[in-house]
Each structure stands twice: as C-alpha cells, then as structure tokens.
Design a protein around this motif. Structure first.
Motif, mmCIF file in Angstrom:
data_model
loop_
_atom_site.group_PDB
_atom_site.id
_atom_site.type_symbol
_atom_site.label_atom_id
_atom_site.label_comp_id
_atom_site.label_asym_id
_atom_site.label_seq_id
_atom_site.Cartn_x
_atom_site.Cartn_y
_atom_site.Cartn_z
ATOM 1 N N GLY A 372 6.448 -10.533 1.232
ATOM 2 C CA GLY A 372 6.742 -11.570 0.252
ATOM 3 C C GLY A 372 5.969 -11.329 -1.030
ATOM 4 O O GLY A 372 5.313 -10.301 -1.201
ATOM 5 N N PRO A 373 6.021 -12.288 -1.958
ATOM 6 C CA PRO A 373 5.398 -12.091 -3.271
ATOM 7 C C PRO A 373 3.879 -11.953 -3.169
ATOM 8 O O PRO A 373 3.246 -12.506 -2.259
ATOM 9 C CB PRO A 373 5.801 -13.352 -4.037
ATOM 10 C CG PRO A 373 6.175 -14.357 -2.999
ATOM 11 C CD PRO A 373 6.708 -13.584 -1.850
ATOM 12 N N ASP A 374 3.318 -11.198 -4.101
ATOM 13 C CA ASP A 374 1.866 -11.034 -4.102
ATOM 14 C C ASP A 374 1.189 -12.325 -4.575
ATOM 15 O O ASP A 374 1.846 -13.290 -4.980
ATOM 16 C CB ASP A 374 1.447 -9.830 -4.940
ATOM 17 C CG ASP A 374 1.861 -9.927 -6.400
ATOM 18 O OD1 ASP A 374 2.048 -11.056 -6.911
ATOM 19 O OD2 ASP A 374 1.987 -8.871 -7.050
ATOM 20 N N LYS A 421 -2.389 3.115 -0.135
ATOM 21 C CA LYS A 421 -3.101 2.594 1.023
ATOM 22 C C LYS A 421 -3.754 1.241 0.755
ATOM 23 O O LYS A 421 -4.269 0.613 1.680
ATOM 24 C CB LYS A 421 -4.133 3.612 1.497
ATOM 25 C CG LYS A 421 -3.497 4.902 1.999
ATOM 26 C CD LYS A 421 -4.516 5.890 2.533
ATOM 27 C CE LYS A 421 -3.822 7.148 3.048
ATOM 28 N NZ LYS A 421 -4.795 8.133 3.585
ATOM 29 N N SER A 422 -3.727 0.800 -0.487
ATOM 30 C CA SER A 422 -4.295 -0.504 -0.814
ATOM 31 C C SER A 422 -3.223 -1.591 -0.938
ATOM 32 O O SER A 422 -3.519 -2.698 -1.375
ATOM 33 C CB SER A 422 -5.094 -0.421 -2.117
ATOM 34 O OG SER A 422 -4.229 -0.114 -3.210
ATOM 35 N N TYR A 423 -1.986 -1.283 -0.540
ATOM 36 C CA TYR A 423 -0.879 -2.222 -0.729
ATOM 37 C C TYR A 423 -1.176 -3.585 -0.115
ATOM 38 O O TYR A 423 -0.917 -4.625 -0.721
ATOM 39 C CB TYR A 423 0.389 -1.615 -0.127
ATOM 40 C CG TYR A 423 1.652 -2.446 -0.265
ATOM 41 C CD1 TYR A 423 1.845 -3.313 -1.338
ATOM 42 C CD2 TYR A 423 2.661 -2.357 0.687
ATOM 43 C CE1 TYR A 423 3.013 -4.063 -1.455
ATOM 44 C CE2 TYR A 423 3.827 -3.094 0.571
ATOM 45 C CZ TYR A 423 3.993 -3.952 -0.498
ATOM 46 O OH TYR A 423 5.141 -4.686 -0.614
ATOM 47 N N TYR A 424 -1.749 -3.586 1.075
ATOM 48 C CA TYR A 424 -1.997 -4.850 1.773
ATOM 49 C C TYR A 424 -2.908 -5.782 0.986
ATOM 50 O O TYR A 424 -2.901 -7.004 1.193
ATOM 51 C CB TYR A 424 -2.598 -4.575 3.153
ATOM 52 C CG TYR A 424 -4.031 -4.065 3.107
ATOM 53 C CD1 TYR A 424 -5.107 -4.941 3.242
ATOM 54 C CD2 TYR A 424 -4.310 -2.713 2.924
ATOM 55 C CE1 TYR A 424 -6.414 -4.494 3.201
ATOM 56 C CE2 TYR A 424 -5.606 -2.259 2.876
ATOM 57 C CZ TYR A 424 -6.658 -3.141 3.011
ATOM 58 O OH TYR A 424 -7.954 -2.686 2.959
ATOM 59 N N LYS A 425 -3.688 -5.228 0.074
ATOM 60 C CA LYS A 425 -4.655 -6.037 -0.668
ATOM 61 C C LYS A 425 -3.992 -6.992 -1.656
ATOM 62 O O LYS A 425 -4.636 -7.933 -2.120
ATOM 63 C CB LYS A 425 -5.644 -5.139 -1.406
ATOM 64 C CG LYS A 425 -6.545 -4.333 -0.472
ATOM 65 C CD LYS A 425 -7.532 -3.468 -1.256
ATOM 66 C CE LYS A 425 -8.447 -2.687 -0.309
ATOM 67 N NZ LYS A 425 -9.398 -1.834 -1.074
ATOM 68 N N CYS A 426 -2.714 -6.767 -1.980
ATOM 69 C CA CYS A 426 -2.056 -7.659 -2.944
ATOM 70 C C CYS A 426 -1.871 -9.061 -2.379
ATOM 71 O O CYS A 426 -1.634 -10.010 -3.131
ATOM 72 C CB CYS A 426 -0.729 -7.076 -3.421
ATOM 73 S SG CYS A 426 0.632 -7.183 -2.240
#
Length: 443
Positions: A372-374, A421-426
C-alpha cells in the motif's frame, strides 16, 4: 508503419498486401494450386483447428519462400533468459528494483534478444500454462537475426527509446506509452535508435484479448478500433553470410541458419496478427461518489484462464484521470491479494510512492504480501482537502497482475544488483493514530 484496424481477441478477419504486388492475395480460396506471383501459401495457426469460430485464430501468409527452408536448430546460450523457477529460494517480501541498467554501446553492443532478462514467473511452457516477466535493455539493432517465441505471446511495453518491430506481417514503430503484442510463433526483429529499455509480459497457452465490460456496457476502457496491425511489407533479400532464426522453445534458445530474409511475406489475411495500441487512447472509468472501484477497471488486455473471472495475466494501467471521490482516502488502499502484482513505471511519479518508485524500475507484491501507500502518502492524503483534482498527470504506471504465485529469478534477486533492499523502510514511519476516546463528529 501501422494502418489496419484490428479487434484483439475476436474472430474478425483482415487482409493486406504489399502495394508493390497488387493482386497478391488469391481470390476465392486460401491455397490455390499456383499462387499469384509464384508465391508459397503458408498458414500460421494460433489455436487448435477445432476451436469455436469466435476463438479460432489463424492467418494465411503468401511468401516468396516458405519458412520450412532452414538448417537444423541447435542450442545457444540463454544469457539471463530463464524459466527455472527453483534456482533460488522463494521470497515473499515486498520487492522493488531501481531502474535497470542499460549497457553503454561503447562498452558492448547488445541487441534485443541478448538484452532479455527474466525477473520472475511461474508455470510451465511445456504444459502451456504459465507466465514470465522480462526486462529488455539494449543499445543496438538486430542485424540479420530474428526471434520466434514458440512458448507464448509477448506483450512489450517500451519505457525508454522507440523500437521499430519488423514482423512477417509488416512493420510497427512502437514508442514509450504504446504497447505491442507479438503473438505465439510470429517471427520479428527489433531495431533501436540508442539506449533502449522496456518490460515484457509473456503468457503460455492463452492469447491476450479485451476484457469483458459487464455493467460498464458497450463502450469504455480500450476500444477495439484503436488497435492497429501492420500493412504487409516484404523484402526479397539473400543473405550470403546466413540469416539467423532464434527460437525460444520450452524456455531455451535455439538458432538455425537460412540464406534468405524471413520477412518475405507479400500478402496475408486472417485474424492472427501482431498489433499495437497507444495507451493515451484508454477511456478511463472511475468512481464519482465515494470509496474505490477495484483496479480491474483499468484493464487494457487480459489472458484468461479456464476459471471464469480469473486471469493468467492482466495488463492494467494507471493513466492520468480525475479524482473526485468524497470522504475517501483517494490513493490505493492497504491491501493483501490472492493475485501477484508486478508494477512498472513508464514515466512520471506514481501517486502512492512518489520517491522510491522510478521510471525503468519495478516492484513485485507477491500473493498475500501486504502492500500500500508509503508513510508520506498516507499522512498527506489523510489530511488533504478533498476537491476535484487531476491524478497521475504526466505519469503512466502499469501492472502485470497474475493468478500465479510468482518466483523471482536469481538474476532478479542477486545478479542485476538493482534490488532496493531498503524498500520495506517506506512503511516504517507509519504512526499509530488509534484513539479509544474517539466520538462521532470529533474529527
């Protein structure tokens, strides 16, 4: 370059002949004892002979020499093209890729076939049931080489650089914000005009067609009249050094040699042909009261499975449109889905992730993986004053959606070195807004 109207997925028949040879199409029958101009008649079948008339797909090609005249096929290197869905362990995480790198022409010349890279897929080309998603990055044209996919259909989405696609049926110039479909078994080559990049959706065992409109009615989404097929064009050319036919068969690549161009079709007729479509012609359907309509309202083409309403793959776009819903969080909502969602960006900024999702990159949200949206998008749109506004102006994002649970390749996860690899941090900055003392009207 493209002039005939084409109705994708239905049985309408069309005909074309190169104007240099008027009367090349035989009259009254498909395979006369002697064809006009001394041509050979050859049928290309895209369906079983006994399919119902509405789904029966075939074309007759009238060519200078038949395609059967070639040396034996032999295996060649597949590069980063694969259908091995077990080469790395499954990864259910949200995945995002930075823009895929195009090799500079000064470093190495790479044509369309050499520049194919498989990101993910599922199913099996041998049993004719599955899907693969590829990226192409190239910097030089195919010279005396053509490609034939014996496994399925290619839906090609250019992102950077126009491509000139020469097929047995004629030529098509395809630019970013257009798509083209090269159907099962059709031979084609690709000319480029600099550094070029795009996306490919491949389906096995089904053809793309227009989705059913249901309650929408007779008009809307992609209109049949906006699909174009090539006008017949041929070259009568002998290649002393040999012309190379590259065949994708059961996930592997093979090549053979012949001494003439395969683009020697003087005339053709039928309902099985390559075609192109300009995404700007899409008629958007949207919500005009409150809440969201499902993203299926943005489907351009679908490849149906045997289960009603369930697709092997859908090609969905998110074009510029008006947002007018009241009392609604307007961007895409948080979601878990029984489908796999691969997204790409042709141009602009995707409304739910304006920073990290870039043109020429991609994302994959696997089956039942939340997305979903960041955080920035959520906070901004939760407090925005709602008024009619243009959404996605100057942007074109798209989605390849599939009922298959997709496996990511080793190239996609490791070799390409473009995985963010930092995508989840959004999503990490999302705040808890729960208030147990909330009362109606207190907001």
């Amino acid at each position: 370059m493209a002039g005939l109207k084409y109705l994708s997925g239905f049985g309408n028949e069309f005909a074309s002949e190169d104007p240099r040879c008027p009367g090349a199409l035989p009259e009254g029958q498909n395979s006369p004892q002697v064809c006009p101009y001394g041509l050979y008649a050859e049928q290309l079948s895209g369906s079983a002979f006994t399919c119902p008339r509405g789904t029966n797909k075939r074309s007759w090609l009238y060519r200078i020499l038949p395609s059967v005249q070639h040396k034996p096929f032999t295996p060649i290197t597949c590069g980063n093209l694969t259908d091995d869905w077990n080469e790395v362990e499954p990864d259910p995480n949200q995945l995002r890729w930075k823009p895929f790198i195009i090799t500079k022409a000064l470093e190495k010349k790479v044509d369309f076939v050499e520049g194919l890279h498989t990101i993910c897929g599922a199913g099996d080309s041998k049993s004719r049931n599955g899907i693969a998603i590829h990226i192409y990055t190239c910097n030089t044209s195919m010279i005396d080489r053509c490609f034939q996919n014996s496994d399925g259909d290619f839906l090609i989405v250019p992102q950077q650089g126009e491509i000139l696609v020469t097929t047995e049926f004629g030529k098509m110039m395809v630019e970013p914000n257009e798509i083209c479909v090269i159907q099962h078994g059709m031979r084609f080559s690709v000319d480029v005009f600099g550094e070029t990049r795009g996306y490919i959706l491949e389906v096995y065992g089904a053809h793309f067609e227009l989705p059913d409109l249901g309650p929408i009615g007779a008009n809307g989404l992609a209109n049949p009249r906006d699909f174009l097929t090539p006008v017949a064009w041929f070259e009568d050319r002998t290649v002393a050094s040999g012309y190379t036919i590259i065949n994708k068969y059961q996930g592997k690549l093979f090549s053979c040699q012949q001494d003439f161009s395969p683009f020697n079709v003087v005339a053709w007729h039928g309902n099985y042909a390559p075609y192109k479509y300009n995404l700007e012609n899409f008629m958007v359907i949207n919500c005009v009261a409150f809440d969201h309509a499902d993203p299926s309202i943005f489907t351009v083409l679908t490849a149906k499975s045997t289960r009603p309403g369930v697709a092997i793959a859908d090609f969905v776009i998110f074009p510029p449109r008006w947002g007018v819903a009241d009392h609604t969080f307007r961007p895409p909502y948080y979601h878990r889905n029984c489908m796999s969602e691969f997204m790409g960006l042709i141009k602009g900024h995707y409304e739910a992730k304006e920073e990290g999702f870039q043109p020429g990159g991609a994302s994959l949200h696997s089956m039942m993986t939340p997305h979903g949206p960041d955080a920035d998008c959520f906070e901004k749109n939760s407090t925005a004053k709602l008024k009619p506004e243009r959404v996605a102006e100057g942007t074109m994002a798209f989605m390849f959606e599939s009922s298959f649970s997709m496996a990511v390749t080793k190239w996609g996860l490791e070799t390409c070195q473009r995985l963010d690899k930092s995508y989840y941090k959004c999503w990490e900055p999302l705040k808890k807004h729960f208030n147990p003392n909330w009362k109606p009207g207190s907001m």
